[in-house]
Design a protein around this motif. Sequence first.
Motif, PDB file in Angstrom:
ATOM      1  N   GLN A 109      50.293  48.082  45.478  1.00  0.00           N
ATOM      2  CA  GLN A 109      51.112  47.213  45.024  1.00  0.00           C
ATOM      3  C   GLN A 109      49.141  45.636  44.725  1.00  0.00           C
ATOM      4  O   GLN A 109      48.953  45.560  43.609  1.00  0.00           O
ATOM      5  CB  GLN A 109      51.812  46.551  45.086  1.00  0.00           C
ATOM      6  CG  GLN A 109      52.533  45.650  44.121  1.00  0.00           C
ATOM      7  CD  GLN A 109      52.976  44.510  44.389  1.00  0.00           C
ATOM      8  OE1 GLN A 109      52.661  44.343  44.996  1.00  0.00           O
ATOM      9  NE2 GLN A 109      53.379  43.016  43.244  1.00  0.00           N
ATOM     10  N   ALA A 110      48.868  45.596  46.406  1.00  0.00           N
ATOM     11  CA  ALA A 110      47.850  44.524  46.558  1.00  0.00           C
ATOM     12  C   ALA A 110      47.007  43.927  45.729  1.00  0.00           C
ATOM     13  O   ALA A 110      47.151  42.883  44.565  1.00  0.00           O
ATOM     14  CB  ALA A 110      48.230  44.273  47.922  1.00  0.00           C
ATOM     15  N   PRO A 111      46.354  44.553  45.040  1.00  0.00           N
ATOM     16  CA  PRO A 111      45.414  44.951  44.452  1.00  0.00           C
ATOM     17  C   PRO A 111      45.229  44.896  43.098  1.00  0.00           C
ATOM     18  O   PRO A 111      44.781  43.940  42.080  1.00  0.00           O
ATOM     19  CB  PRO A 111      44.026  45.587  45.073  1.00  0.00           C
ATOM     20  CG  PRO A 111      45.204  46.302  45.625  1.00  0.00           C
ATOM     21  CD  PRO A 111      45.605  45.588  45.896  1.00  0.00           C
ATOM     22  N   TRP A 112      46.245  45.384  42.391  1.00  0.00           N
ATOM     23  CA  TRP A 112      46.778  45.584  41.281  1.00  0.00           C
ATOM     24  C   TRP A 112      47.506  44.493  40.472  1.00  0.00           C
ATOM     25  O   TRP A 112      47.790  43.955  39.800  1.00  0.00           O
ATOM     26  CB  TRP A 112      48.043  46.934  41.260  1.00  0.00           C
ATOM     27  CG  TRP A 112      48.395  46.988  39.839  1.00  0.00           C
ATOM     28  CD1 TRP A 112      47.712  47.836  38.698  1.00  0.00           C
ATOM     29  CD2 TRP A 112      49.692  46.470  39.583  1.00  0.00           C
ATOM     30  NE1 TRP A 112      48.993  47.528  37.814  1.00  0.00           N
ATOM     31  CE2 TRP A 112      49.902  46.995  37.990  1.00  0.00           C
ATOM     32  CE3 TRP A 112      51.371  45.760  40.021  1.00  0.00           C
ATOM     33  CZ2 TRP A 112      50.712  46.782  37.333  1.00  0.00           C
ATOM     34  CZ3 TRP A 112      51.816  45.725  39.270  1.00  0.00           C
ATOM     35  CH2 TRP A 112      51.764  46.288  38.335  1.00  0.00           C
ATOM     36  N   ILE A 113      48.365  44.053  41.097  1.00  0.00           N
ATOM     37  CA  ILE A 113      49.063  42.525  40.862  1.00  0.00           C
ATOM     38  C   ILE A 113      48.240  41.538  40.710  1.00  0.00           C
ATOM     39  O   ILE A 113      48.353  40.846  40.613  1.00  0.00           O
ATOM     40  CB  ILE A 113      50.358  42.619  42.627  1.00  0.00           C
ATOM     41  CG1 ILE A 113      51.530  41.565  41.041  1.00  0.00           C
ATOM     42  CG2 ILE A 113      50.215  41.549  43.468  1.00  0.00           C
ATOM     43  CD1 ILE A 113      52.565  42.037  40.249  1.00  0.00           C
ATOM     44  N   ASN A 114      47.292  41.268  42.027  1.00  0.00           N
ATOM     45  CA  ASN A 114      45.853  40.163  41.752  1.00  0.00           C
ATOM     46  C   ASN A 114      45.295  40.384  40.460  1.00  0.00           C
ATOM     47  O   ASN A 114      45.186  39.019  39.823  1.00  0.00           O
ATOM     48  CB  ASN A 114      45.569  41.005  42.974  1.00  0.00           C
ATOM     49  CG  ASN A 114      45.785  39.515  44.324  1.00  0.00           C
ATOM     50  OD1 ASN A 114      46.740  38.790  44.608  1.00  0.00           O
ATOM     51  ND2 ASN A 114      45.571  40.702  45.270  1.00  0.00           N
ATOM     52  N   ARG A 115      45.323  41.476  40.346  1.00  0.00           N
ATOM     53  CA  ARG A 115      44.534  41.720  39.383  1.00  0.00           C
ATOM     54  C   ARG A 115      45.140  41.559  37.649  1.00  0.00           C
ATOM     55  O   ARG A 115      44.895  40.793  36.781  1.00  0.00           O
ATOM     56  CB  ARG A 115      43.777  43.389  38.545  1.00  0.00           C
ATOM     57  CG  ARG A 115      42.524  43.604  39.598  1.00  0.00           C
ATOM     58  CD  ARG A 115      42.401  45.120  39.271  1.00  0.00           C
ATOM     59  NE  ARG A 115      42.847  46.169  38.702  1.00  0.00           N
ATOM     60  CZ  ARG A 115      43.353  46.724  40.336  1.00  0.00           C
ATOM     61  NH1 ARG A 115      42.847  46.276  40.636  1.00  0.00           N
ATOM     62  NH2 ARG A 115      44.018  48.089  39.857  1.00  0.00           N
ATOM     63  N   LEU A 116      46.112  41.613  37.947  1.00  0.00           N
ATOM     64  CA  LEU A 116      47.559  41.657  37.268  1.00  0.00           C
ATOM     65  C   LEU A 116      47.173  40.092  36.508  1.00  0.00           C
ATOM     66  O   LEU A 116      48.038  39.221  35.289  1.00  0.00           O
ATOM     67  CB  LEU A 116      48.731  42.130  37.112  1.00  0.00           C
ATOM     68  CG  LEU A 116      49.803  42.425  35.539  1.00  0.00           C
ATOM     69  CD1 LEU A 116      49.164  42.826  34.431  1.00  0.00           C
ATOM     70  CD2 LEU A 116      51.091  43.200  36.170  1.00  0.00           C
ATOM     71  N   SER A 117      47.463  39.304  37.824  1.00  0.00           N
ATOM     72  CA  SER A 117      48.086  37.840  37.630  1.00  0.00           C
ATOM     73  C   SER A 117      46.923  36.981  37.499  1.00  0.00           C
ATOM     74  O   SER A 117      47.026  35.376  37.237  1.00  0.00           O
ATOM     75  CB  SER A 117      48.398  37.346  39.244  1.00  0.00           C
ATOM     76  OG  SER A 117      47.369  37.700  39.570  1.00  0.00           O
ATOM     77  N   GLU A 118      44.980  37.070  37.032  1.00  0.00           N
ATOM     78  CA  GLU A 118      43.898  36.787  36.969  1.00  0.00           C
ATOM     79  C   GLU A 118      44.750  36.809  35.059  1.00  0.00           C
ATOM     80  O   GLU A 118      45.312  36.726  34.468  1.00  0.00           O
ATOM     81  CB  GLU A 118      42.987  37.574  36.688  1.00  0.00           C
ATOM     82  CG  GLU A 118      42.682  37.885  38.260  1.00  0.00           C
ATOM     83  CD  GLU A 118      41.671  39.423  38.019  1.00  0.00           C
ATOM     84  OE1 GLU A 118      40.846  39.469  36.999  1.00  0.00           O
ATOM     85  OE2 GLU A 118      40.925  39.753  39.243  1.00  0.00           O
ATOM     86  N   GLY A 119      44.742  35.281  35.573  1.00  0.00           N
ATOM     87  CA  GLY A 119      44.377  34.006  33.762  1.00  0.00           C
ATOM     88  C   GLY A 119      45.515  33.592  34.190  1.00  0.00           C
ATOM     89  O   GLY A 119      45.744  32.479  33.060  1.00  0.00           O
ATOM     90  N   LEU A 120      46.581  33.688  34.336  1.00  0.00           N
ATOM     91  CA  LEU A 120      48.481  33.319  34.529  1.00  0.00           C
ATOM     92  C   LEU A 120      48.013  32.125  35.562  1.00  0.00           C
ATOM     93  O   LEU A 120      47.256  31.678  36.926  1.00  0.00           O
ATOM     94  CB  LEU A 120      49.603  34.283  34.658  1.00  0.00           C
ATOM     95  CG  LEU A 120      49.231  36.086  34.220  1.00  0.00           C
ATOM     96  CD1 LEU A 120      50.425  36.888  34.350  1.00  0.00           C
ATOM     97  CD2 LEU A 120      49.956  35.414  32.762  1.00  0.00           C
ATOM     98  N   SER A 121      48.607  31.214  35.045  1.00  0.00           N
ATOM     99  CA  SER A 121      48.635  29.566  36.218  1.00  0.00           C
ATOM    100  C   SER A 121      50.223  30.197  37.160  1.00  0.00           C
ATOM    101  O   SER A 121      51.355  30.609  36.709  1.00  0.00           O
ATOM    102  CB  SER A 121      48.719  28.727  35.345  1.00  0.00           C
ATOM    103  OG  SER A 121      50.192  28.685  34.372  1.00  0.00           O
TER     104      SER A 121
END
Length: 156
Positions: free
Chosen positions: A120-132
């Motif tokens: 989950q950690a790398p997945w959520i980090n990718r998903l959060s890219e571009g969100l403040s």
Amino acid sequence: MPICDPERSEAGAALTALILDLFRLSNRMLAAGDRLVAGLGLTSARWQVLGSIVAAERPQPVAWLARDMGANRQNVQRIVNDLAAEGLVDFQANPHHRRAQLVVLTARGRDAFAAAMRLQAPWINRLSEGLSVPDIGTTHAVVTALERKLDSDTKD
């Protein structure tokens, strides 16, 4: 696109549109979670139940887990039974209620949950890219406020 209805307030129309988006998002999140943990023999639903057990301060009966998840007790019971059959959870006697056993993770369940969280950690980090972070915080506050309002509506 806002839902136009003369009986809805402007905020009511905006909230209706948001809720429809949240339904779509929920379906996509469940499907993405299923794909993420499929190799571990888990589903999003099983992963969510394991996470609720981990998040609880102490072992809880199924009814309490379901309440904390905002889910149907019968659905959670079915998932817990499946997890027990696979050796991921076990039941302990409940000193406060003879029939409502407490659900606990087994070592295998802890390992499965830890493996899911490593994915989950790398997945959520990718998903959060571009969100403040402030935007995420605002969204979280709105969702939490809606949960509280829905909870108070069901208690009335």
